[in-house]
Design an enzyme around this catalytic site. Structure first.
Site, PDB file in Angstrom:
ATOM      1  N   ASP A 110       1.362  18.770  -2.510  1.00 23.69           N
ATOM      2  CA  ASP A 110       2.677  18.888  -1.745  1.00 23.69           C
ATOM      3  C   ASP A 110       2.611  18.763  -0.406  1.00 23.69           C
ATOM      4  O   ASP A 110       1.796  19.609  -0.059  1.00 23.69           O
ATOM      5  CB  ASP A 110       3.469  20.095  -2.197  1.00 23.69           C
ATOM      6  CG  ASP A 110       4.974  20.141  -1.991  1.00 23.69           C
ATOM      7  OD1 ASP A 110       5.505  18.806  -1.832  1.00 23.69           O
ATOM      8  OD2 ASP A 110       5.663  21.253  -2.019  1.00 23.69           O
ATOM      9  N   TYR A 150       4.519  18.599   3.608  1.00 22.33           N
ATOM     10  CA  TYR A 150       5.468  19.218   4.281  1.00 22.33           C
ATOM     11  C   TYR A 150       5.842  18.461   5.587  1.00 22.33           C
ATOM     12  O   TYR A 150       5.815  18.835   6.687  1.00 22.33           O
ATOM     13  CB  TYR A 150       4.906  20.598   4.713  1.00 22.33           C
ATOM     14  CG  TYR A 150       5.690  21.691   5.237  1.00 22.33           C
ATOM     15  CD1 TYR A 150       6.775  22.095   4.336  1.00 22.33           C
ATOM     16  CD2 TYR A 150       5.632  22.307   6.663  1.00 22.33           C
ATOM     17  CE1 TYR A 150       7.599  23.276   4.960  1.00 22.33           C
ATOM     18  CE2 TYR A 150       6.283  23.496   7.080  1.00 22.33           C
ATOM     19  CZ  TYR A 150       7.149  23.874   6.449  1.00 22.33           C
ATOM     20  OH  TYR A 150       8.098  24.646   6.891  1.00 22.33           O
ATOM     21  N   HIS A 197      13.031  19.650   8.357  1.00 18.65           N
ATOM     22  CA  HIS A 197      12.942  21.050   7.532  1.00 18.65           C
ATOM     23  C   HIS A 197      11.612  21.723   7.987  1.00 18.65           C
ATOM     24  O   HIS A 197      12.156  23.076   7.771  1.00 18.65           O
ATOM     25  CB  HIS A 197      12.187  20.299   5.930  1.00 18.65           C
ATOM     26  CG  HIS A 197      12.017  21.361   5.139  1.00 18.65           C
ATOM     27  ND1 HIS A 197      12.664  22.174   4.488  1.00 18.65           N
ATOM     28  CD2 HIS A 197      10.552  21.964   4.517  1.00 18.65           C
ATOM     29  CE1 HIS A 197      12.178  23.082   3.869  1.00 18.65           C
ATOM     30  NE2 HIS A 197      10.867  22.916   3.819  1.00 18.65           N
ATOM     31  N   GLN A 240       8.030  33.776  -3.424  1.00 23.77           N
ATOM     32  CA  GLN A 240       7.276  32.944  -2.198  1.00 23.77           C
ATOM     33  C   GLN A 240       7.229  33.681  -1.038  1.00 23.77           C
ATOM     34  O   GLN A 240       6.155  33.724  -0.558  1.00 23.77           O
ATOM     35  CB  GLN A 240       7.822  31.668  -1.952  1.00 23.77           C
ATOM     36  CG  GLN A 240       7.576  30.557  -1.072  1.00 23.77           C
ATOM     37  CD  GLN A 240       8.104  29.439  -0.835  1.00 23.77           C
ATOM     38  OE1 GLN A 240       9.300  29.316  -1.302  1.00 23.77           O
ATOM     39  NE2 GLN A 240       7.511  28.381  -0.329  1.00 23.77           N
ATOM     40  N   THR A 290      10.037  18.782   1.336  1.00 23.22           N
ATOM     41  CA  THR A 290      11.512  18.847   1.510  1.00 23.22           C
ATOM     42  C   THR A 290      12.063  17.860   2.440  1.00 23.22           C
ATOM     43  O   THR A 290      11.582  17.790   3.447  1.00 23.22           O
ATOM     44  CB  THR A 290      12.025  20.210   1.542  1.00 23.22           C
ATOM     45  OG1 THR A 290      11.485  21.140   0.755  1.00 23.22           O
ATOM     46  CG2 THR A 290      13.703  20.376   1.468  1.00 23.22           C
TER      47      THR A 290
HETATM   48 CA    CA Z   1       7.892  21.332  -1.768  1.00 21.19          CA
END
Ligand code: CA
Length: 424
Positions: A135, A137, A142, A249, A358
């Site tokens: 993943d 970023y 974001h 998280q 995101t």
């Molecule tokens: Ca993510």
């Protein structure tokens, strides 16, 4: 790049509903099954699915460099192992067979009936064996929003952010396909920083609006894929909801990063749209300042404009759209992500999934998570039944949709949808 199957003038003899995500120019791949039959490879066209196993068995794919086992498979990996050029030949062949000017299949209604199934009648499956999931970023808005919320608006981006496509290795075992409900995760959190942590269901369950890309087999360990080579190693893209339990998280992430707040589930769309089908929607990316290191430089338009939408549907009422974003807002593109991922010699395998991070746009209605939409719980969003949301409630269904569109063609992804059940 001139890709035959992308020709906007092509018309199919199959009726394509207006505004369908799946015109003849798309031809995305997925895994489906009919009742009492084994899962197999399918291609979406309008509101139907082409059964590639049957198409092969009936002799329509004799010229393509594939075998029956590539389509009589519960995942797309065997087919993908044939490589990008072979997939291109296959997609062109399917395009020909569905073309209104081609009578081969059109002129044989009995066989066409065996090959075409209604999308409503099938079960869709997780389309890949995903060996590794990464993943990124990579949306500046974001990263900036999160920096503002948790650190300092004047120094919202960390010093590395414009130099490195930041990412982490996620968990592939808990990636599930659109439609599979999940349970609210439980875990350790510390809602009151003055008191010890507590255990219980997450109170701050959130979605992350992302796109995933899926790789072909890469190079052996020790080799790198450059930004100019990257397109050849990307099979296609899918919608991706990278769920986050913000309270779990927030307590666990120091110093090693995401763990149980992330790995309880991620949802991917059932249809993988080939990178080939998305070529007409390439757009320039942002000017990158400061200049990136040479291995991250790239030539040409490597970003893609894809309209994205997120809706929340509480139980017993209609859905409410809470975000409209666009994949074009990425700061780092897939080529840079793949080049960075492999620059140290890390090997990429067939069926690896890489998520964008995101995707938030500059406007408030373009934010890609409830963390940003509710600005860390300080604002609410009203649902159509009058109830309010800061994060996701039990029995809410989160639906993401995406499509690329120009004057002639709409290439869509369908949707990735999932209901959140109460914690077990
Ligand atoms: Ca993510």
């Amino acid at each position: 790049m001139n890709i035959k199957a992308n020709n906007p003038l092509l018309k199919s003899w199959i009726t394509i509903p207006k505004n369908s995500d799946f015109p003849i120019q798309n031809l995305p791949f997925g895994i489906f099954s009919l009742e009492d039959e084994t899962p197999r490879v399918g291609v979406a066209i309008g509101s139907q699915i082409v059964d590639l196993k049957s198409l092969f068995e009936l002799g329509y794919l004799e010229e393509v460099p594939f075998e029956l086992a590539d389509f009589d498979a519960a995942v797309l990996n065997p087919m993908m192992l044939r490589g990008k050029e072979a997939i291109r030949v296959l997609r062109n062949r399917i395009s020909d067979l569905l073309n209104i000017e081609n009578k081969e299949l059109q002129g044989n209604p009995e066989e066409a009936l065996q090959i075409l199934v209604n999308a409503e009648d099938v079960e869709m499956h997780l389309p890949l064996y995903i060996g590794d999931y990464t993943d990124f970023y990579s949306s500046e808005q974001h990263a900036y929003n999160v920096g503002c919320l948790f650190r300092d608006p004047n120094n919202a981006l960390l010093p590395n952010w414009k130099h490195i496509p930041v990412g982490y290795h996620g968990r592939s075992s808990s990636i599930v396909v659109s439609g599979e409900p999940i349970h609210r995760p439980k875990g350790q959190k510390r809602p009151n920083p003055e008191e010890p942590p507590v255990f219980g269901p997450s109170n701050l369950l959130d979605f992350e609006l992302e796109m995933g890309f899926v790789t072909f087999q890469g190079k052996p360990l020790g080799n790198s894929i450059s930004t100019s080579e990257a397109d050849e190693y990307i099979f296609g893209m899918c919608l991706f909801n990278d769920w986050s339990a913000r309270d779990i998280q927030g307590w666990e992430y120091v110093p090693l990063g995401p763990f149980l707040g992330k790995n309880f589930a991620s949802h991917m769309g059932a249809w993988i749209v080939t990178l080939d089908a998305l070529e007409p929607f390439r757009v320039p990316g942002p000017i990158q300042k400061p200049e990136v290191l040479p291995y991250l430089e790239y030539k040409g338009d490597k970003h893609i404009a894809i309209n994205l939408e997120v809706a929340i549907q509480p139980e017993n009422t209609t859905e409410k759209v809470v975000s409209n974003s666009n994949y074009k807002y990425m700061y780092w593109n897939m080529n840079q992500q793949l080049a960075h991922h492999s620059v140290n010699g890390c090997n990429i395998n067939c069926g690896d999934l890489m998520a964008s991070g995101t995707i938030s746009g500059p406007e408030k209605h373009e934010y890609g998570s409830m963390l940003e939409i509710s600005w860390k719980g300080s604002k609410t969003v009203q649902m159509n039944d009058g109830s309010e949301r800061k994060f996701i409630n039990d029995n809410d269904t989160v639906i993401m949709r995406g499509f690329a569109q120009n004057d002639t063609t709409r290439i869509g992804f369908g949707e990735v949808s999932a209901k959140v059940l109460p914690a077990k």
